[in-house]
Design a protein around this motif. Sequence first.
Motif, PDB file in Angstrom:
ATOM      1  N   ALA A 108       0.828  -1.206   0.000  1.00  0.00           N
ATOM      2  CA  ALA A 108       0.000   0.000   0.000  1.00  0.00           C
ATOM      3  C   ALA A 108       0.862   1.257   0.000  1.00  0.00           C
ATOM      4  O   ALA A 108       0.575   2.221  -0.730  1.00  0.00           O
ATOM      5  CB  ALA A 108      -0.932  -0.006   1.201  1.00  0.00           C
ATOM      6  N   ILE A 109       1.920   1.275   0.796  1.00  0.00           N
ATOM      7  CA  ILE A 109       2.782   2.458   0.852  1.00  0.00           C
ATOM      8  C   ILE A 109       3.506   2.651  -0.473  1.00  0.00           C
ATOM      9  O   ILE A 109       3.668   3.788  -0.953  1.00  0.00           O
ATOM     10  CB  ILE A 109       3.775   2.350   2.018  1.00  0.00           C
ATOM     11  N   LEU A 110       3.935   1.564  -1.083  1.00  0.00           N
ATOM     12  CA  LEU A 110       4.577   1.672  -2.392  1.00  0.00           C
ATOM     13  C   LEU A 110       3.602   2.236  -3.430  1.00  0.00           C
ATOM     14  O   LEU A 110       3.986   3.041  -4.297  1.00  0.00           O
ATOM     15  CB  LEU A 110       5.104   0.308  -2.842  1.00  0.00           C
ATOM     16  N   LYS A 111       2.341   1.841  -3.344  1.00  0.00           N
ATOM     17  CA  LYS A 111       1.321   2.395  -4.236  1.00  0.00           C
ATOM     18  C   LYS A 111       1.160   3.899  -4.000  1.00  0.00           C
ATOM     19  O   LYS A 111       0.998   4.679  -4.944  1.00  0.00           O
ATOM     20  CB  LYS A 111      -0.015   1.672  -4.032  1.00  0.00           C
ATOM     21  N   ARG A 120      -7.462   4.837  -2.830  1.00  0.00           N
ATOM     22  CA  ARG A 120      -7.379   3.619  -3.633  1.00  0.00           C
ATOM     23  C   ARG A 120      -6.080   2.849  -3.410  1.00  0.00           C
ATOM     24  O   ARG A 120      -5.745   1.954  -4.191  1.00  0.00           O
ATOM     25  CB  ARG A 120      -7.524   3.955  -5.119  1.00  0.00           C
ATOM     26  N   SER A 121      -5.351   3.175  -2.352  1.00  0.00           N
ATOM     27  CA  SER A 121      -4.047   2.548  -2.136  1.00  0.00           C
ATOM     28  C   SER A 121      -4.121   1.216  -1.392  1.00  0.00           C
ATOM     29  O   SER A 121      -3.161   0.441  -1.403  1.00  0.00           O
ATOM     30  CB  SER A 121      -3.133   3.503  -1.363  1.00  0.00           C
ATOM     31  N   GLY A 122      -5.237   0.936  -0.746  1.00  0.00           N
ATOM     32  CA  GLY A 122      -5.353  -0.297   0.029  1.00  0.00           C
ATOM     33  C   GLY A 122      -5.286  -1.539  -0.848  1.00  0.00           C
ATOM     34  O   GLY A 122      -5.723  -1.528  -2.001  1.00  0.00           O
ATOM     35  N   VAL A 123      -4.720  -2.599  -0.310  1.00  0.00           N
ATOM     36  CA  VAL A 123      -4.627  -3.872  -1.027  1.00  0.00           C
ATOM     37  C   VAL A 123      -5.559  -4.883  -0.362  1.00  0.00           C
ATOM     38  O   VAL A 123      -5.914  -4.744   0.806  1.00  0.00           O
ATOM     39  CB  VAL A 123      -3.181  -4.409  -1.047  1.00  0.00           C
TER      40      VAL A 123
END
Length: 356
Positions: A108-111, A120-123
């Motif tokens: 998520a942080i890499l996104k 929309r960053s959550g996996v």
Amino acid sequence: MSNAASHDARLSAFIGVLLGTAVGDSLGLPAEGMSRQRIRLRWGGRWRHRFLFGRGMVSDDTEHTMFVAQALLAHPDDPIAFQRCLAWKLRFWLLGLPAGIGLATLKAILKLWVGIPPSRSGVWSAGNGPAMRSAIIGVYFADDPDKRSTFVSASTRLTHSDPKAETAALAVAEAASWAVNQNETIEQWLKPLPNLGYDKEWAVICQKLTDALASAKSVEELANLLGLQSGATGYAYHSVPVALYAWLRDRNDFRRAVESALDCGGDTDTVGAIVGAIMGANVGKEGIPREMIIGISEWPRSVSLLEQIAGKLAQQKETGRALGPVRYFWPGLILRNLVFLVVVLIHGFRRLAPPY
């Protein structure tokens, strides 16, 4: 209740939830990933700080809780701005080379770093990352169920998109809220707990919690009922029920609640952090054994810093306006994290030796 008494109670809850998180996290950290059997063979007896020369250090559980607290100080009324603020804290946290980070949180942080917005960053993961940082939200919005749910959702979806992660995180926030208010019996609190989720697995877990409490089962027996004979995993529906049950059984005894959860083994730092947070909100700093607090050796995110943040959160609730985060010497984190990494590696190599 007078304004002075109300302020004192609020301050006690904020200090308790932050210090309780740090204590449970640091006590459980050296045993993370170990089965209950090996923990007993290795140490036995009462839990104490064992990370570095009889002292304790905190991991991502406490760090994330602090990030949430700081984001609340910056944006207590706007969940979108809160989420963006928390996203930046997680971005820069990764640059500090943290030794322990969940795979879902890392992705998520890499996104976030490649430009994907926080919304929309959550996996897709039901890991316990959001649950470990949600108790402080429960305390802050103890008087506002709608904001409590909205801010937990904002914190969760930043890194985890599986609804199970949000259900577990909200359960922790609801428990922390009850610890502050205590305006209903624990049996009344348990009744709507299944409604936090929309899946059969959560409903079954809630029934097991209720039945186990009614029959006075131990925390270890509850873990066995959940199939966790080797310890609670990083799956939110494993770690959170164990932490919740430890709190439910011993709501006025911090040491006993935390130790009973840690005795189950597995993801001990996160389980310890969660039950420590809820218990801390329940009993305040005065209810946390002093040796467990002074045994934490941290800098620059020290015990003193956590108390400063707690004080500012209490003041902010009283004034009703955003006061902004507490400043500290963050460049020192690089050196701190290098020391932390070395100690973690030493613990890892030690585990290769008996007793097994």
